[in-house]
Design an enzyme around this catalytic site. Structure first.
Site, mmCIF file in Angstrom:
data_model
loop_
_atom_site.group_PDB
_atom_site.id
_atom_site.type_symbol
_atom_site.label_atom_id
_atom_site.label_comp_id
_atom_site.label_asym_id
_atom_site.label_seq_id
_atom_site.Cartn_x
_atom_site.Cartn_y
_atom_site.Cartn_z
ATOM 1 N N ASP A 76 3.023 6.029 -6.446
ATOM 2 C CA ASP A 76 4.242 5.934 -5.632
ATOM 3 C C ASP A 76 5.512 5.967 -6.475
ATOM 4 O OD1 ASP A 76 2.915 5.719 -3.145
ATOM 5 O OD2 ASP A 76 2.347 3.680 -3.679
ATOM 6 N N HIS A 134 0.882 -1.185 0.000
ATOM 7 C CA HIS A 134 0.000 0.000 0.000
ATOM 8 C C HIS A 134 0.916 1.231 0.000
ATOM 9 C CE1 HIS A 134 -3.481 2.377 0.610
ATOM 10 N NE2 HIS A 134 -3.788 2.100 1.864
ATOM 11 N N HIS A 161 -1.806 -1.930 -9.892
ATOM 12 C CA HIS A 161 -2.842 -1.357 -9.030
ATOM 13 C C HIS A 161 -4.057 -2.257 -9.033
ATOM 14 C CE1 HIS A 161 -5.533 1.566 -7.207
ATOM 15 N NE2 HIS A 161 -4.418 2.139 -6.776
HETATM 16 N N1 COA Z 1 5.336 -6.102 -10.568
HETATM 17 C C1 COA Z 1 5.249 -7.209 -11.347
HETATM 18 N N2 COA Z 1 4.110 -7.847 -11.606
HETATM 19 C C2 COA Z 1 2.996 -7.350 -11.059
HETATM 20 C C3 COA Z 1 3.012 -6.196 -10.256
HETATM 21 C C4 COA Z 1 4.241 -5.585 -10.019
HETATM 22 N N3 COA Z 1 4.310 -4.501 -9.237
HETATM 23 N N4 COA Z 1 1.766 -5.929 -9.831
HETATM 24 C C5 COA Z 1 0.990 -6.866 -10.364
HETATM 25 N N5 COA Z 1 1.728 -7.726 -11.094
HETATM 26 C C6 COA Z 1 1.235 -8.904 -11.800
HETATM 27 C C7 COA Z 1 1.094 -10.045 -10.816
HETATM 28 O O1 COA Z 1 2.287 -10.804 -10.730
HETATM 29 C C8 COA Z 1 -0.049 -10.793 -11.393
HETATM 30 O O2 COA Z 1 0.432 -11.546 -12.482
HETATM 31 P P1 COA Z 1 -0.042 -13.068 -12.701
HETATM 32 O O3 COA Z 1 -1.521 -12.936 -12.929
HETATM 33 O O4 COA Z 1 0.737 -13.493 -13.874
HETATM 34 O O5 COA Z 1 0.293 -13.778 -11.432
HETATM 35 C C9 COA Z 1 -0.959 -9.719 -11.977
HETATM 36 O O6 COA Z 1 -0.086 -8.626 -12.261
HETATM 37 C C10 COA Z 1 -2.044 -9.253 -11.011
HETATM 38 O O7 COA Z 1 -1.410 -8.806 -9.799
HETATM 39 P P2 COA Z 1 -1.992 -8.961 -8.349
HETATM 40 O O8 COA Z 1 -0.888 -8.841 -7.350
HETATM 41 O O9 COA Z 1 -2.831 -10.198 -8.272
HETATM 42 O O10 COA Z 1 -2.936 -7.706 -8.276
HETATM 43 P P3 COA Z 1 -3.612 -7.136 -6.972
HETATM 44 O O11 COA Z 1 -4.761 -6.345 -7.432
HETATM 45 O O12 COA Z 1 -3.874 -8.199 -5.965
HETATM 46 O O13 COA Z 1 -2.475 -6.206 -6.343
HETATM 47 C C11 COA Z 1 -1.016 -4.434 -5.999
HETATM 48 C C12 COA Z 1 -2.361 -4.867 -6.603
HETATM 49 C C13 COA Z 1 -0.926 -2.910 -6.025
HETATM 50 C C14 COA Z 1 -0.919 -4.896 -4.549
HETATM 51 C C15 COA Z 1 0.131 -5.058 -6.839
HETATM 52 O O14 COA Z 1 0.079 -4.540 -8.145
HETATM 53 C C16 COA Z 1 1.489 -4.809 -6.209
HETATM 54 O O15 COA Z 1 1.899 -5.572 -5.317
HETATM 55 N N6 COA Z 1 2.218 -3.741 -6.650
HETATM 56 C C17 COA Z 1 3.474 -3.417 -6.054
HETATM 57 C C18 COA Z 1 3.279 -2.627 -4.777
HETATM 58 C C19 COA Z 1 2.813 -1.221 -5.016
HETATM 59 O O16 COA Z 1 3.376 -0.514 -5.832
HETATM 60 N N7 COA Z 1 1.805 -0.810 -4.255
HETATM 61 C C20 COA Z 1 1.256 0.526 -4.328
HETATM 62 C C21 COA Z 1 -0.138 0.484 -4.830
HETATM 63 S S1 COA Z 1 -0.757 2.117 -5.115
#
Ligand code: COA
Length: 373
Positions: A313, A223, A262
């Site tokens: 971010d 987050h 996201h």
């Molecule tokens: N880097 C690489 N791959 C990513 C990614 C990232 N930052 N964010 C998502 N993906 C990929 C996942 O590996 C997944 O791929 P798959 O389907 O092949 O396994 C797909 O995209 C969906 O991701 P998921 O984590 O299931 O989405 P979510 O909705 O549960 O999570 C976040 C959203 C924001 C938690 C996630 O994108 C993340 O962890 N981002 C990094 C942390 C971040 O920047 N957070 C700030 C948010 S404002």
């Protein structure tokens, strides 16, 4: 009792309540605060106006803004007990933990802590809005072994925050970029920390407890904590000529890269263009292009390979770094802004409250006797 509904993990795609505070238009990569597009607010308004808009429900007229800002200037001081408590926290403590403890302390100091009517909560918001920057700055000064700098009521909230951290006020370009970041960070519908504050509020607990819980949720790297992780990544890469290979390696290993992706936006975060512009302004003001160049390469490779876009971010991290803030202050700065969104939701939750209390599916041991001794 109505029929059970099995929600997906992470409540993905589940609408849990209504809100009039903000709306994310994922398909159009747009975010609106009480009807106004956030990119337009970033161009035409200030973070104080946006905070007022979110909490009070409308953009302030000149008189309302002056009253809000003068209350903010008057409310900044921390009690000597709280200032002393901050000096007793471990020097290595994460500033988000300092913030949680200090906001809980504000609650303990408030004789009206249990009064939950709208007017009293608005007063508490005015106080939190003013005091959170003072706590962040005092905690930072303590972490570097220096005394807190008393707030200067002649300065605006943003200028004064820089002054309390560093003893001086930076150029207008830096102040403007910082202000834009606060506008963009202020609110984002039912994200994890906002939902947390609504859950706490739904128990009819007090506003301080809800905000403390929000800080705890925001701290996580998935987050708000991502803005800190982004900067660690950029520093690890170090030079633009290493960025492409670094990102290709992460993609090949299916590793997550902080600052990308996201839950709601899949086509790009609505706030990124405004924050990128602000980050570029900071780059130019301080004469440092390296972080911007590395960022551009990372984005190009990630979007090209996986179609995953940067989130707010991603440009905010390097912008704060170039402004001179230590990395672990990035998420507390986010709190300085998001407290407005949280309180807007807390007030909204209070209007037609129902305790938020979902069910779970039990998958543990079946019923069994306790062994006799
Ligand atoms: N880097 C690489 N791959 C990513 C990614 C990232 N930052 N964010 C998502 N993906 C990929 C996942 O590996 C997944 O791929 P798959 O389907 O092949 O396994 C797909 O995209 C969906 O991701 P998921 O984590 O299931 O989405 P979510 O909705 O549960 O999570 C976040 C959203 C924001 C938690 C996630 O994108 C993340 O962890 N981002 C990094 C942390 C971040 O920047 N957070 C700030 C948010 S404002």
């Amino acid at each position: 009792m109505s029929e059970k509904i099995i929600a997906p993990k992470g409540l993905v795609g589940v609408v849990v309540d209504q809100t009039a505070v903000s709306k994310v238009l994922a398909e159009e990569s747009k975010l609106i605060y009480r009807g106004y597009a956030v990119d337009e607010l970033a161009d035409k308004s200030t973070s104080d106006e946006v905070a007022y808009l979110l909490v009070y429900g409308h953009l302030p007229n000149a008189e309302e803004l002056t009253a809000f800002q003068s209350k903010e200037a008057k409310n900044r001081g921390l009690s000597k007990e709280l200032l002393q408590a901050i000096t007793l926290f471990p020097k290595h403590a994460h500033p988000m933990d300092v913030l949680q403890s200090a906001i809980a302390f504000l609650g303990m100091e408030d004789s009206r802590v249990w009064e939950n009517d709208r007017e009293t909560n608005l007063d508490k918001f005015d106080s939190l809005y003013a005091k959170i920057p003072s706590i962040v700055a005092a905690g930072y000064r303590n972490s570097i072994g220096k005394e807190a700098i008393a707030p200067n009521p002649e300065l605006g909230r943003v200028e004064n925050f820089f002054y309390m951290c560093f003893g001086q006020v930076p150029s207008k370009d830096i102040l403007d970029a910082f202000d834009v970041s606060l506008i963009l960070y202020a609110e984002h519908s039912f994200n994890a920390s906002t939902f947390t504050t609504r859950v706490v509020t739904s128990t009819t607990s007090d506003i301080y407890s809800a905000v403390v819980a929000g800080v705890g949720a925001l701290k996580g790297p998935l987050h708000g904590g991502a803005n800190e992780q982004v900067m660690y990544v950029l520093k690890e890469i170090g030079e633009p000529d290493k960025a492409k290979a670094w990102m290709e390696n992460k993609i090949a290993n299916r590793e997550k890269v902080m600052g990308f992706g996201h839950r709601v936006y899949r086509l790009g975060d609505s706030r990124v263009p405004s924050m990128k512009k602000a980050m570029h302004k900071v780059s130019d003001a301080v004469g440092e292009q390296k972080w911007r160049q590395i960022s551009d390469i990372l984005e190009e490779v990630m979007v090209g390979a996986k179609g995953i876009h940067p989130n707010l971010d991603f440009p905010a991290g390097p912008a704060y770094y170039m402004m001179g803030f230590p990395i672990d202050l990035f998420t507390p700065i986010f709190v300085m802004s998001r407290v407005s969104g949280w309180v807007a939701h807390i007030l909204e939750q209070n209007v037609d409250n129902k305790i938020i209390r979902p069910l779970s599916e039990y998958v543990g041991e079946g019923l069994r006797p306790v062994p006799s001794k």
